[in-house]
Design an enzyme around this catalytic site. Structure first.
Site, PDB file in Angstrom:
ATOM      1  N   ASP A  85       0.871  -1.161   0.000  1.00 20.55           N
ATOM      2  CA  ASP A  85       0.000   0.000   0.000  1.00 20.55           C
ATOM      3  C   ASP A  85       0.918   1.223   0.000  1.00 20.55           C
ATOM      4  O   ASP A  85       2.119   1.116   0.260  1.00 20.55           O
ATOM      5  CB  ASP A  85      -0.904  -0.034   1.234  1.00 20.55           C
ATOM      6  CG  ASP A  85      -1.877   1.126   1.263  1.00 20.55           C
ATOM      7  OD1 ASP A  85      -2.494   1.406   0.220  1.00 20.55           O
ATOM      8  OD2 ASP A  85      -2.015   1.751   2.322  1.00 20.55           O
ATOM      9  N   CYS A 110     -11.967  -3.018  -8.180  1.00 24.09           N
ATOM     10  CA  CYS A 110     -10.531  -2.828  -7.928  1.00 24.09           C
ATOM     11  C   CYS A 110     -10.222  -2.190  -6.579  1.00 24.09           C
ATOM     12  O   CYS A 110      -9.100  -2.305  -6.089  1.00 24.09           O
ATOM     13  CB  CYS A 110      -9.876  -2.032  -9.060  1.00 24.09           C
ATOM     14  SG  CYS A 110     -10.576  -0.417  -9.400  1.00 24.09           S
ATOM     15  N   ASP A 143      -0.001   5.090   1.192  1.00 19.84           N
ATOM     16  CA  ASP A 143      -0.144   5.982   2.342  1.00 19.84           C
ATOM     17  C   ASP A 143      -0.138   5.178   3.639  1.00 19.84           C
ATOM     18  O   ASP A 143      -0.933   4.267   3.825  1.00 19.84           O
ATOM     19  CB  ASP A 143      -1.438   6.790   2.234  1.00 19.84           C
ATOM     20  CG  ASP A 143      -1.495   7.631   0.967  1.00 19.84           C
ATOM     21  OD1 ASP A 143      -0.424   8.023   0.462  1.00 19.84           O
ATOM     22  OD2 ASP A 143      -2.602   7.894   0.474  1.00 19.84           O
ATOM     23  N   ASP A 159      -1.391  -0.945   5.753  1.00 17.58           N
ATOM     24  CA  ASP A 159      -1.675  -0.361   7.063  1.00 17.58           C
ATOM     25  C   ASP A 159      -3.161  -0.219   7.331  1.00 17.58           C
ATOM     26  O   ASP A 159      -3.556   0.504   8.231  1.00 17.58           O
ATOM     27  CB  ASP A 159      -1.006   1.011   7.173  1.00 17.58           C
ATOM     28  CG  ASP A 159      -1.713   2.050   6.337  1.00 17.58           C
ATOM     29  OD1 ASP A 159      -2.078   1.743   5.180  1.00 17.58           O
ATOM     30  OD2 ASP A 159      -1.943   3.162   6.841  1.00 17.58           O
TER      31      ASP A 159
END
Length: 194
Positions: free
Chosen positions: A20, A113, A22, A141
């Protein structure tokens, strides 16, 4: 302790790492806010070194990121591409790279998605046909990152970042994940042994 041993043994099989963005590579904005331009992008400590170590080990590093801010009209796909170009250029100056970037520009419930759906991973698997659930790892996260990985049968590591910036469901994500790390660099050092 058992979880650490299981992940460490599987680490030898990992060839593809899905990250991921951010909260893993860069500092997450407060809940409800988005990184809309490069000036707001702040690398997390050790993230660049972690990517470089994975690159040097021959792993394929793939970014899979929900980018709902596009659907909300906060930034355009072109602005996001510029952020990602700057990100790749910065990584390259430090001997690192992301091998591919996939993102979902849609709002919640509008597509296949957006994580926890699996479409971003399926797009990547088309480009990298040797990748599969047994040789891939998801590092994220949020609960949606971990759920997406589990839907595909992939091992997962939850990054337990800044408490005040975590999305709802962080506790559940930590429980569902195969393991937990405090940062991407810690995940790479401890679980991938790089």
């Amino acid at each position: 302790m058992l979880a650490l041993v299981i992940i460490a043994m599987d680490a030898r099989l990992v060839r593809y790492v899905f990250l991921d963005r951010d909260g893993v590579l860069n500092r997450k904005m407060p809940e409800g806010a988005y990184v809309c331009d490069w000036g707001q992008f702040q690398w997390l400590p050790g993230a660049i070194e972690a990517v470089a170590r994975m690159n040097r080990a021959g792993l394929t590093v793939i970014l899979v990121s929900n980018q709902r801010g596009i659907a909300l009209g906060l930034y355009t796909p072109e602005q996001l591409e510029l952020i990602h170009t700057n990100m790749q250029n910065h990584l390259a100056r430090h001997g690192a790279r992301l091998d591919a970037i996939y993102y979902c520009p849609h709002d919640q419930g509008d597509c296949h998605c957006r994580k926890p759906e699996t479409g971003l991973f399926e797009q990547a698997w088309q480009r990298f046909p040797q990748a599969n659930a047994q040789n891939s790892l998801v590092i994220g996260d949020s609960l949606s990152d971990i759920q997406a990985g589990h839907r595909l049968g992939m091992k997962t590591i939850f990054i337990d970042g800044e408490a005040e910036r975590q999305k709802p469901g962080a506790t559940m994500a930590a429980e569902l994940a195969d393991d937990v790390a405090g940062s991407l660099l810690q995940a790479v050092e401890t679980h991938l042994r790089l």
